[in-house]
Design an enzyme around this catalytic site. Sequence first.
Site, mmCIF file in Angstrom:
data_model
loop_
_atom_site.group_PDB
_atom_site.id
_atom_site.type_symbol
_atom_site.label_atom_id
_atom_site.label_comp_id
_atom_site.label_asym_id
_atom_site.label_seq_id
_atom_site.Cartn_x
_atom_site.Cartn_y
_atom_site.Cartn_z
ATOM 1 N N HIS A 141 -9.963 1.210 5.217
ATOM 2 C CA HIS A 141 -10.062 1.115 3.759
ATOM 3 C C HIS A 141 -10.584 -0.241 3.288
ATOM 4 O O HIS A 141 -10.888 -0.408 2.108
ATOM 5 C CB HIS A 141 -8.703 1.357 3.098
ATOM 6 C CG HIS A 141 -8.121 2.696 3.366
ATOM 7 N ND1 HIS A 141 -8.807 3.874 3.168
ATOM 8 C CD2 HIS A 141 -6.884 3.063 3.825
ATOM 9 C CE1 HIS A 141 -8.029 4.903 3.486
ATOM 10 N NE2 HIS A 141 -6.864 4.427 3.892
ATOM 11 N N GLY A 149 -5.592 -0.406 0.639
ATOM 12 C CA GLY A 149 -4.876 0.513 1.503
ATOM 13 C C GLY A 149 -4.288 -0.114 2.745
ATOM 14 O O GLY A 149 -4.391 0.456 3.838
#
Length: 260
Positions: A141, A149
């Site tokens: 991410h 994330g």
Amino acid sequence: FGRAIMRAMAQTPRFIGSEIYRRSRYGGKHPLAIPRVSLVIDLCRALGWLPDDIYIDSPVATPDQLARYHDPGYIAAVQACEAAQKTTDDCRARYGLGVNGNPVFGEIFRRPATACGATLHAAGLLNDGGIVYSPAGGTHHGRPARASGFCYFNDPVLGILAFLDQGLGRIAYLDIDAHHGDGGEDAFAADPRVLTVSVHEAGRWPGTGLDCDPGNNRYNFPVPEGFNDAEFDYLLEAAILPLVDGFGPEAIILQAELLE
């Protein structure tokens, strides 16, 4: 594709790990508080799967290596957070450091840089073919200048770029994390040299990945909660393997980290 996999499996696989994951914690209530990487290493050793001669202690990626994808100002900000063990209002707003599941912790720079170092080292080792396991990899991410994330740097993207820099022309990135592999997909959305395939739970943060873009070799397979082994096997045989086989990659990166 099948013959290439068989040739790779015929070689002795290698495994890259580090003791930094044994003592490093994101925080007591964070989903990554569990020492997953060190537990995997210990279990593999206990089962006799990890002899000393295939284990490699991970290098730590340098700021220059990280800057192949990440903004130098962002890299410096992560280093500053580790040195000070705190963030600033500017770092929160600009870089997402210290907010939204991306805490400041003892090894906020060294731990993700170690995961990136492992992936970059794996890419170098694979110049001669074979298979390399890196249980700390998969920080998919991470954005060029922002934590996202739980991911501060994006080691799959750096690994793909390393393969491309070595002269490989076709890389397949298969992401079977429960979450959409958004970082890798976005990084190579318009690069025909990279096939990105993401299998993930539909609607799970940070995105659903409902779109496919065959012209740019980008495919998403959002699946329902409770998706089982038989269903995954069907998807693998009916869709994923034909896509990869048709693409004819020179290297494959499999991201299989599951948080839950």
